[in-house]
Motif scaffolding. Structure first.
Motif, mmCIF file in Angstrom:
data_model
loop_
_atom_site.group_PDB
_atom_site.id
_atom_site.type_symbol
_atom_site.label_atom_id
_atom_site.label_comp_id
_atom_site.label_asym_id
_atom_site.label_seq_id
_atom_site.Cartn_x
_atom_site.Cartn_y
_atom_site.Cartn_z
ATOM 1 N N ILE A 68 57.343 -17.192 -42.616
ATOM 2 C CA ILE A 68 58.633 -17.241 -42.090
ATOM 3 C C ILE A 68 59.367 -18.507 -42.293
ATOM 4 C CG2 ILE A 68 59.880 -16.987 -39.987
ATOM 5 C CD1 ILE A 68 57.857 -15.370 -38.618
ATOM 6 N N PHE A 69 58.493 -19.618 -42.187
ATOM 7 C CA PHE A 69 58.974 -21.026 -42.028
ATOM 8 C C PHE A 69 59.324 -21.209 -43.701
ATOM 9 C CE2 PHE A 69 57.698 -25.863 -42.469
ATOM 10 C CZ PHE A 69 58.876 -26.401 -41.833
ATOM 11 N N ALA A 70 58.758 -20.696 -44.561
ATOM 12 C CA ALA A 70 58.967 -21.075 -45.933
ATOM 13 C C ALA A 70 60.272 -20.406 -46.387
ATOM 14 C CB ALA A 70 57.659 -20.689 -47.013
ATOM 15 N N ASP A 71 60.537 -19.109 -45.954
ATOM 16 C CA ASP A 71 61.512 -18.344 -45.999
ATOM 17 C C ASP A 71 63.101 -18.989 -45.578
ATOM 18 O OD1 ASP A 71 59.932 -16.546 -47.409
ATOM 19 O OD2 ASP A 71 59.965 -14.951 -45.623
ATOM 20 N N LEU A 72 62.540 -19.539 -44.453
ATOM 21 C CA LEU A 72 63.722 -20.252 -43.698
ATOM 22 C C LEU A 72 64.251 -21.560 -44.484
ATOM 23 C CD1 LEU A 72 65.596 -20.152 -41.250
ATOM 24 C CD2 LEU A 72 64.139 -21.614 -40.022
ATOM 25 N N MET A 73 63.255 -22.166 -44.915
ATOM 26 C CA MET A 73 63.533 -23.553 -45.713
ATOM 27 C C MET A 73 63.885 -23.251 -46.971
ATOM 28 S SD MET A 73 62.341 -26.490 -43.892
ATOM 29 C CE MET A 73 61.274 -27.491 -44.979
ATOM 30 N N ASP A 74 63.635 -21.948 -47.534
ATOM 31 C CA ASP A 74 63.890 -21.984 -48.948
ATOM 32 C C ASP A 74 65.600 -21.357 -48.900
ATOM 33 O OD1 ASP A 74 63.526 -21.458 -51.872
ATOM 34 O OD2 ASP A 74 63.980 -19.267 -51.271
ATOM 35 N N PHE A 75 65.751 -20.343 -47.744
ATOM 36 C CA PHE A 75 67.293 -20.053 -47.598
ATOM 37 C C PHE A 75 68.050 -21.409 -47.309
ATOM 38 C CE2 PHE A 75 70.831 -19.222 -44.900
ATOM 39 C CZ PHE A 75 71.297 -17.950 -45.407
ATOM 40 N N ILE A 114 43.876 -25.618 -36.171
ATOM 41 C CA ILE A 114 43.435 -24.811 -37.053
ATOM 42 C C ILE A 114 43.643 -25.457 -38.431
ATOM 43 C CG2 ILE A 114 43.630 -22.628 -38.083
ATOM 44 C CD1 ILE A 114 42.280 -22.476 -35.445
ATOM 45 N N SER A 115 42.763 -25.586 -39.270
ATOM 46 C CA SER A 115 43.164 -26.144 -40.552
ATOM 47 C C SER A 115 43.903 -25.256 -41.512
ATOM 48 C CB SER A 115 41.663 -26.551 -41.300
ATOM 49 O OG SER A 115 41.865 -26.787 -42.586
ATOM 50 N N VAL A 116 44.866 -25.697 -42.181
ATOM 51 C CA VAL A 116 45.682 -24.790 -43.166
ATOM 52 C C VAL A 116 44.657 -24.466 -44.306
ATOM 53 C CG1 VAL A 116 47.788 -26.016 -42.538
ATOM 54 C CG2 VAL A 116 46.451 -26.744 -44.513
ATOM 55 N N ASN A 117 43.424 -24.896 -44.324
ATOM 56 C CA ASN A 117 42.483 -24.553 -45.507
ATOM 57 C C ASN A 117 41.454 -23.468 -44.775
ATOM 58 O OD1 ASN A 117 43.645 -25.872 -47.642
ATOM 59 N ND2 ASN A 117 42.514 -27.634 -46.539
ATOM 60 N N ALA A 123 46.227 -21.111 -46.491
ATOM 61 C CA ALA A 123 46.759 -22.498 -47.775
ATOM 62 C C ALA A 123 47.697 -21.973 -48.406
ATOM 63 C CB ALA A 123 45.363 -22.818 -48.146
ATOM 64 N N THR A 124 47.872 -20.991 -48.768
ATOM 65 C CA THR A 124 48.996 -20.571 -49.988
ATOM 66 C C THR A 124 50.158 -20.642 -49.173
ATOM 67 O OG1 THR A 124 47.405 -19.161 -51.028
ATOM 68 C CG2 THR A 124 49.918 -18.818 -51.287
ATOM 69 N N ALA A 125 50.290 -20.021 -47.903
ATOM 70 C CA ALA A 125 51.478 -20.104 -47.182
ATOM 71 C C ALA A 125 52.075 -21.356 -46.764
ATOM 72 C CB ALA A 125 51.321 -18.997 -45.965
ATOM 73 N N ALA A 126 50.988 -22.113 -46.404
ATOM 74 C CA ALA A 126 51.400 -23.471 -45.904
ATOM 75 C C ALA A 126 51.958 -24.319 -47.292
ATOM 76 C CB ALA A 126 50.254 -24.165 -45.135
ATOM 77 N N ASN A 127 51.285 -24.142 -48.311
ATOM 78 C CA ASN A 127 51.728 -24.840 -49.408
ATOM 79 C C ASN A 127 52.945 -24.717 -50.057
ATOM 80 O OD1 ASN A 127 49.546 -26.435 -49.616
ATOM 81 N ND2 ASN A 127 48.347 -25.172 -51.002
ATOM 82 N N GLY A 131 56.330 -26.845 -50.353
ATOM 83 C CA GLY A 131 56.724 -27.143 -51.690
ATOM 84 C C GLY A 131 58.349 -26.966 -51.763
ATOM 85 N N VAL A 132 58.800 -26.204 -50.658
ATOM 86 C CA VAL A 132 60.356 -26.308 -50.716
ATOM 87 C C VAL A 132 60.810 -27.504 -50.340
ATOM 88 C CG1 VAL A 132 62.261 -25.217 -49.443
ATOM 89 C CG2 VAL A 132 60.338 -23.763 -49.972
ATOM 90 N N LEU A 133 60.252 -27.999 -49.306
ATOM 91 C CA LEU A 133 60.691 -29.419 -48.974
ATOM 92 C C LEU A 133 60.621 -30.564 -50.013
ATOM 93 C CD1 LEU A 133 62.290 -31.142 -46.967
ATOM 94 C CD2 LEU A 133 59.945 -31.481 -45.720
#
Length: 205
Positions: A68-75, A114-117, A123-127, A131-133
């Motif tokens: 959700i965060f990545a989609d919001l950041m990308d938008f 919780i580790s992103v790894n 990990a893919t979602a966090a990266n 990546g957007v920022l």
């Protein structure tokens, strides 16, 4: 008599939704799997068909949050185009908006330990979100002379840290702490000062 309410093709998501409510109310370690099961309307044994334990459930909530965060950041990034400055500033504001609108996800992502790894999917979602920022920072940094240009990863990390600090200190009702100014204003002026320091906006902006 069997429980009603779900034709549980979607039990997994029902458990995640229940966990998100409990995380928001009590924190990531303030509930049990049995409570999540009860909230979802199923027996505790049903949880283990989908998750090995509470940390796995929280990790999946975090993964969905990063998506959700990545989609919001990308938008936000796309909405600021073609101006690299507006795109960059929009991604900073999107961080604050996400924390307000999705507090359960935010806590699972950043406050659960919780580790992103923990899983490749997390990990893919966090990266992707990171990546957007970084992309926004890289676009904007092209306007800085090369010999004075910080790495895009450092640039984006500074803004991430500033955004996170404003959220944690002033946008999430920290006990005993009142924001001296609206969190949005704190973040916007902080980003402005940072960008002026890099020569990306003039002193009157």
């Amino acid at each position: 008599m069997p429980k009603r309410g779900y034709h549980h093709g979607n039990l997994r998501q029902a458990l995640i939704d229940a966990a998100l409510k409990l995380i928001e109310l009590r924190g990531p370690m303030g509930f049990t799997l049995s409570e999540a099961a009860k909230q979802a309307g199923v027996t505790p044994a049903a949880v283990y068909r989908h998750f090995d334990g509470r940390e796995d459930l929280i990790a999946e909530a975090a993964r969905q949050g990063y998506e959700i965060f990545a989609d919001l950041m990308d938008f936000a990034y796309q909405s600021g185009q073609p101006s690299a400055l507006k795109a960059f500033e929009a991604t900073g504001r999107a961080y604050l908006a996400f924390a307000r609108k999705h507090p359960g996800h935010y806590i699972a992502m950043f406050e659960s330990g919780i580790s992103v790894n923990r899983t490749p999917e997390l990990a893919t979602a966090a990266n992707r979100a990171n990546g957007v920022l970084e992309k926004a920072a890289e676009d904007l940094s092209q306007h800085i002379p090369e010999d004075k240009r910080p790495p895009a990863t450092m640039f984006s990390a500074h803004i991430w840290a500033m955004s996170h600090g404003v959220v944690e200190l002033f946008a999430r009702n920290s006990p005993g702490r009142a924001s001296p100014f609206p969190p949005d204003d704190l973040l916007e002026t902080g980003i402005g000062i940072y960008l002026r320091g890099l020569g990306l906006v003039d002193g009157d902006s």
